[in-house]
Enzyme design. Structure first.
Site, PDB file in Angstrom:
ATOM      1  N   THR A 119       0.862  -1.193   0.000  1.00 27.15           N
ATOM      2  CA  THR A 119       0.000   0.000   0.000  1.00 27.15           C
ATOM      3  C   THR A 119       0.892   1.235   0.000  1.00 27.15           C
ATOM      4  O   THR A 119       1.639   1.468   0.952  1.00 27.15           O
ATOM      5  CB  THR A 119      -0.897  -0.033   1.251  1.00 27.15           C
ATOM      6  OG1 THR A 119      -1.679  -1.226   1.196  1.00 27.15           O
ATOM      7  CG2 THR A 119      -1.815   1.174   1.309  1.00 27.15           C
ATOM      8  N   PHE A 247     -19.400  -4.179   7.437  1.00 24.04           N
ATOM      9  CA  PHE A 247     -18.610  -3.205   8.212  1.00 24.04           C
ATOM     10  C   PHE A 247     -19.480  -2.224   8.985  1.00 24.04           C
ATOM     11  O   PHE A 247     -19.146  -1.061   9.146  1.00 24.04           O
ATOM     12  CB  PHE A 247     -17.567  -2.505   7.311  1.00 24.04           C
ATOM     13  CG  PHE A 247     -16.396  -3.415   7.056  1.00 24.04           C
ATOM     14  CD1 PHE A 247     -16.556  -4.570   6.292  1.00 24.04           C
ATOM     15  CD2 PHE A 247     -15.163  -3.185   7.626  1.00 24.04           C
ATOM     16  CE1 PHE A 247     -15.513  -5.457   6.098  1.00 24.04           C
ATOM     17  CE2 PHE A 247     -14.104  -4.065   7.443  1.00 24.04           C
ATOM     18  CZ  PHE A 247     -14.291  -5.204   6.682  1.00 24.04           C
ATOM     19  N   CYS A 258      -3.623  -2.450   9.060  1.00 28.17           N
ATOM     20  CA  CYS A 258      -3.971  -1.658   7.865  1.00 28.17           C
ATOM     21  C   CYS A 258      -4.796  -0.412   8.154  1.00 28.17           C
ATOM     22  O   CYS A 258      -4.366   0.692   7.844  1.00 28.17           O
ATOM     23  CB  CYS A 258      -4.701  -2.553   6.877  1.00 28.17           C
ATOM     24  SG  CYS A 258      -3.746  -4.016   6.471  1.00 28.17           S
TER      25      CYS A 258
END
Ligand code: UGA
Length: 427
Positions: A119, A247, A258
């Protein structure tokens, strides 16, 4: 197709193994000799359900191997090294990505495509590309972020919602299309875009998911005040297909390697471009306060924590992993200890990593041993085995029958009928 992964951590190991399962010839490299030796001996450095079987099968079939050095030839080299946050700013530390990319260019022919899986901030692939050109290398650098979750990494990799590839030339796109051909042939979506957008998709996706969690956690606080129920609220919101149910589960805060890191990094990126993302900053702030809120719920119910023994069930940042990085449970335990409580922890997979993080806590072999003479049980990770505990037996073991279910996984009525004081999140 010959593929090399540089970095055999979570992303590199899972992606490399599963690309070999899909038919590629894969070499996973890492400069950590101990890790490579363990992998060569058939030992996994992480807990991920199902992964061991895939590794064994691929190694036996000769499609997967582990090495410390970068040698041989490859059509594609994936860079999957860490981008940890810098201490003060939260900015992603790109030094490992730069080193690995330069080493890859030095070790493989100019036809080898270099793909960044780590990332990285928007603009990194283009910056790496020009860094290589300045050093006299002709390799192309493309972006292909990873979206797999710990604990369901295999399912996520083999059934992706989308595969994102970012490239600056068609040759790079063709090579990446070949890498993922079998998944695209099965109908999984592939988004083709430029590298900078591809890089930002990863940060924006993680940040948006974390925002959903931050939002629902604040709604849980409000539910407690107005007398509403957070689980029904989530269900009611999630049934709206524009919102979606994923979520939206309230809990002790989001953690892991993360979300917290990527939010800080994106917030830093936004400020660098003089375009602050106020929503992100609010989510970071809200999540950072979550642990203190959990601890105050405990002390409001059972009073001064000094000298009291608290049994913690779950130390990992979520179930089905042994990972305790940025785990809310670790922060909560540390806060309890700082308030003078004695803490006894049980986690089915995370004890070793947890004990390293919090040496002042005691770790037990099982949930019942951990609950012995405690004044409260606090559930911080949603492991299935906690739902199946014999709470009648627990009632007999505990010094006081208090349960704080901060994952809302237990049945209030059943526990109250056994004589427990049951506290949960959001009403
Ligand atoms: C996350 C993303 O979900 C992946 O898509 C991404 O690839 C990965 O980060 C990464 O960037 O490598 P992961 O960190 O494994 O995956 O874990 P999640 O399942 O996303 O959970 C993160 C945190 O949010 C956990 O602490 C979890 O307990 C919490 N959470 C999640 C909630 O509190 N409520 C929810 O409804 C969902």
């Amino acid at each position: 197709m010959k593929i090399t992964f540089i970095g055999s951590g979570y992303v590199g190991l899972v992606s490399g193994t599963l690309l070999s399962f899909l038919g590629a010839d894969v070499t996973c490299c890492d400069n950590n000799e101990e890790k490579i030796q363990a992998l060569q001996d058939g030992k996994l450095p992480i807990y991920e359900p199902g992964l061991e079987g895939y590794i064994k099968e691929a190694v036996i079939a000769g499609r997967l191997r582990f090495k410390t050095g970068m040698t041989g030839d490859a059509d594609v080299v994936f860079i999957a090294v860490g981008t940890p946050p810098l201490e003060l700013s939260g900015e992603a530390d790109l030094s490992y990505v730069y080193d690995a990319t330069l080493q890859a260019a030095q070790s493989y022919s100019p036809d080898t495509l270099i793909v960044i899986k780590s990332t990285v901030p928007p603009g990194t692939c283009l910056a790496l590309q020009s860094m290589l050109h300045k050093n006299g290398f002709e390799h192309s650098v493309a972006s292909n972020p990873e979206f797999l979750r710990e604990g369901s990494a295999i399912e996520d990799f083999l059934n992706p919602d989308r595969i994102v590839i970012g490239f600056s030339n068609e040759e790079a796109a063709n090579i990446l299309s070949k890498v993922y051909k079998s998944l695209v042939d099965k109908g999984f979506a592939m988004l083709r875009t430029d590298p900078t957008t591809s890089e930002l998709i990863k940060y924006a996706s993680n940040s948006f998911l974390a925002t959903k969690i931050g939002f629902i956690n604040e709604m849980a606080n409000l539910c407690e005040k107005v007398g509403a129920d957070i689980d029904s609220l989530s269900t009611g919101m999630g049934l709206d297909s524009r919102i979606g149910s994923a979520f939206l589960k309230a809990g002790p805060g989001f953690g892991g390697s993360c979300f917290p890191k990527d939010l800080l990094a994106l917030s830093h990126i936004a400020r660098t471009y003089d375009q602050p993302c106020h929503i992100l900053d609010a989510v970071i702030f809200s999540n950072q306060n979550r642990c203190a809120h959990m601890v105050s719920k405990i002390s409001e119910a059972i009073g001064d924590l000094r000298g009291k023994t608290i049994c913690i069930l779950g130390i990992t940042f979520k179930a089905e992993t042994d990972d305790v990085r940025s785990s809310p449970a670790v922060d909560i335990v540390q806060l309890l200890l700082s308030k003078g409580a004695k803490v006894s922890v049980y986690d089915p997979e995370g004890a070793e990593n947890g004990a390293r993080e919090i040496p002042a806590a005691e770790f037990s072999e099982g949930a019942y041993a951990s609950a012995e003479s405690s004044e409260a049980i606090v559930i911080l990770t949603e492991w299935d085995e906690f739902k199946r505990l014999d709470f009648k037996r627990m009632h007999g073991i505990l010094a006081k029958p208090n349960i704080f279910d901060f994952r809302n996984i237990l049945d209030r009525d059943a526990l109250e009928s056994l004589g427990f004081n049951y506290y949960r999140i959001g009403g």
